[in-house]
Design a protein around this motif. Sequence first.
Motif, PDB file in Angstrom:
ATOM      1  N   GLU C  46      -1.224   2.860   9.742  1.00 55.46           N
ATOM      2  CA  GLU C  46      -1.062   1.517   9.452  1.00 55.46           C
ATOM      3  C   GLU C  46       0.439   1.220   8.607  1.00 55.46           C
ATOM      4  O   GLU C  46       0.816   0.082   8.556  1.00 55.46           O
ATOM      5  CB  GLU C  46      -1.815   0.781   8.446  1.00 55.46           C
ATOM      6  N   GLY C  47       1.089   2.623   7.540  1.00 59.70           N
ATOM      7  CA  GLY C  47       2.407   1.861   7.528  1.00 59.70           C
ATOM      8  C   GLY C  47       2.581   3.559   6.829  1.00 59.70           C
ATOM      9  O   GLY C  47       1.844   4.327   6.891  1.00 59.70           O
ATOM     10  N   THR C 162       3.554  -1.699   6.030  1.00 62.05           N
ATOM     11  CA  THR C 162       1.924  -1.098   6.236  1.00 62.05           C
ATOM     12  C   THR C 162       2.310  -2.814   6.535  1.00 62.05           C
ATOM     13  O   THR C 162       1.389  -3.565   6.247  1.00 62.05           O
ATOM     14  CB  THR C 162       1.461  -1.284   4.764  1.00 62.05           C
TER      15      THR C 162
END
Lengths: 247, 220, 258
Positions: C46-47, C162
């Motif tokens: 996500e990040g 993110t």
Amino acid sequence: MSDEMNDEMQLIVDGKRLDGRKFDELREVKIETGVLKRADGSCYLEMGNNKMIAAVYGPREAFPRHMQDPSRAIIRYRYSMAPFSVDERKRPGPDRRSVEISKVSREAFELVVMKELYPRSGIDIFVEVLQADAGTRAACINAASVALVDAGIAMKGIVTSVAIAKVNGEIVLDPFKEEDNYGEADMPFAFVIRDGEIKSIGLLQMDGKLSYDEIRKGLEMAKKGAMEIYRLQREAIIRKYSLEEVE
Amino acid sequence: MSRKIVLPGDLLATNPRAAGYGTYIEDGKVYSKILGLFDKSDTGVRVIPLKGKYSPSPGDMLVGIVREATSNGWAIDIHSHYQAFLPLSENPEFKPNRKINDVLDIGDAVITKVLSIDPRLKVTLTMRDKVCRPVRFGRIVAINPARVPRVIGKKGSMIKTLKSELGIQILVGQNGLIWLSGDSSRVSIAEGAIYKIEEEAHTEGLTDRIIEYIKKEKEK
Amino acid sequence: MGEDILSDIKRDYVLSKLGEDERVDGRKLDEYRNIEIETGIISKAEGSALVRIGNTQVVVGVKMQPGEPYPDTPDTGIIITNAELVPLASPTFEPGPPDENSIELARVVDRGIRESEAIDLKKLVIDEGKVWIIFIDIHALDDDGNLMDASSLGAISALLTTTVPAEKFDTGDNYPLPVRDLPVSITSLVADGKILIDPSRDEMSIGHRLITITSDQKDNIVSIQKSGSYHLTEEKFYELIEISLTKSKEIRDMLGKI
């Protein structure tokens, strides 16, 4: 720790703390040394509602063998919380927090224990938290320190530990559970004390939010608190051994 | 007569030449490194330990147990964190035609003497003293090494009492291991008496109470 | 941790240079190594971020998933930080469960993020009894000193990029993770009365004598960790705080550009 809940939690009422203490006042400290038969040195310590017991084994042959250092002793420090020491039963065995506390505590003791006098040996320091009420790492270090003296281990000084906290914007000494849970910051110290004087900082951690000035204020407060605890550590040891030495 | 109890880190003297047993020097000052009794004399300062494991000095008589037999000597457990070694050359009983294990075998007890300690704190032992010998009979008792002086007593008075009251052989190792030999029930009485001395070392009239204890035990 | 003989040999050189207020790599005592930050390098996460401080390299990945809140904090999301000192990063790292060094690393990074309140955890509630859990995983790739700061920088950089994967879990549209502060940690080596900021592996041959001081945008100290067995004097401690506050500003400016 830092949470919007802080604002709602009144921890200081009319300039006093919830347990009635002044900002720079310690909880009641009780220390008794030589409480375990099998250990080479031991200490039982209460600090407010904290109850801990420390045992020192050694110097003894270090195991496993490959861990031995031919030039000095290996120090192990194990901080451990009993499952019943907290409100919700704690899973037995070391968790990540205990591992970290054990590491930084050991590093403080490595500063004073004269390891080079005990080549190839191990000195084991085991501390069990029987009841926890904030500040357990400091209380455990204080107990361990007395147990090391009681074990007759050669050291350059004594280690004494205490924490400060920030609650409702005030810097306070030796926080208890509520202050620790809902306070804005917590900063434990351990000092190396020699001949009744603070020589250096051996352990230092902090989490929360403190300004530079608050840190200075906290350190001054911690030093005073530590000197009081140091006197109690001394007293406990001398009390035990002067009983033995009257002839 | 009470001497001051000192703790690790307590300042004892400002003259480094005064530094004796149980002290360390830093920045020209002498500090205690152990818990003990502060002893100051004309020649210097020292700390008499109140607790702790045995630290060997050359000339100490010890009781030890053979842990290992190697081609150049024996590793001896001296009930301390120090590793002790008895080289073949320091055991007059060893002759080139004898097997090492026949001279001293693993598990044998020995009465031995500290010859030297090297900078790495390895202890070399010797059997070259008339008291030194292997002991393959009798019993070994362990006490806190800091209590050894009490068991021996002033000028050996306590040990003489035990020997004469019980008619047995006793050898007190400086390391807190004590060898007892003689009639087995008498040896048991001596063992009990030694534990009593260790326990009650700090109380007055100990010698009288030990004599009483021995009498009572003998009558049983 | 095992002894690394190569850096052991360097000790005398490091100390002799230090005697003249010089460092073996030519830096000034208060000079940080070159920092490079690359974000979005792991598309599965996500990040993510890869941070280089000199030759030290760390990858941090952030994964998120819905889960139950802790019973005592039902209205806040959860951060879980973990660090792995994988054996490829140093000859002294061993395979196996996290040792005390990796646990300490993860906990200090975690405290910086948490105590600066960089993430507004209140905004991570999905429904009653359902919140977002943020997993921050730190992977050390090459340890040439100061993994601590590389990991902290990696964590905040990864968080800054993110995206909350709401669509994947059918809880609405994806949205960027709200980050409201930029905690920056400064690690120094305290040696012989001198302070070496951002110590390299060679300099660590003097001994593990570290302190990490993390501050937020408003110059609050949010985390301190003394790591290693050494005497720290009060004067040095105050000096360290001042240096850390100054240095962190420079690094925070870099983060602002992400």
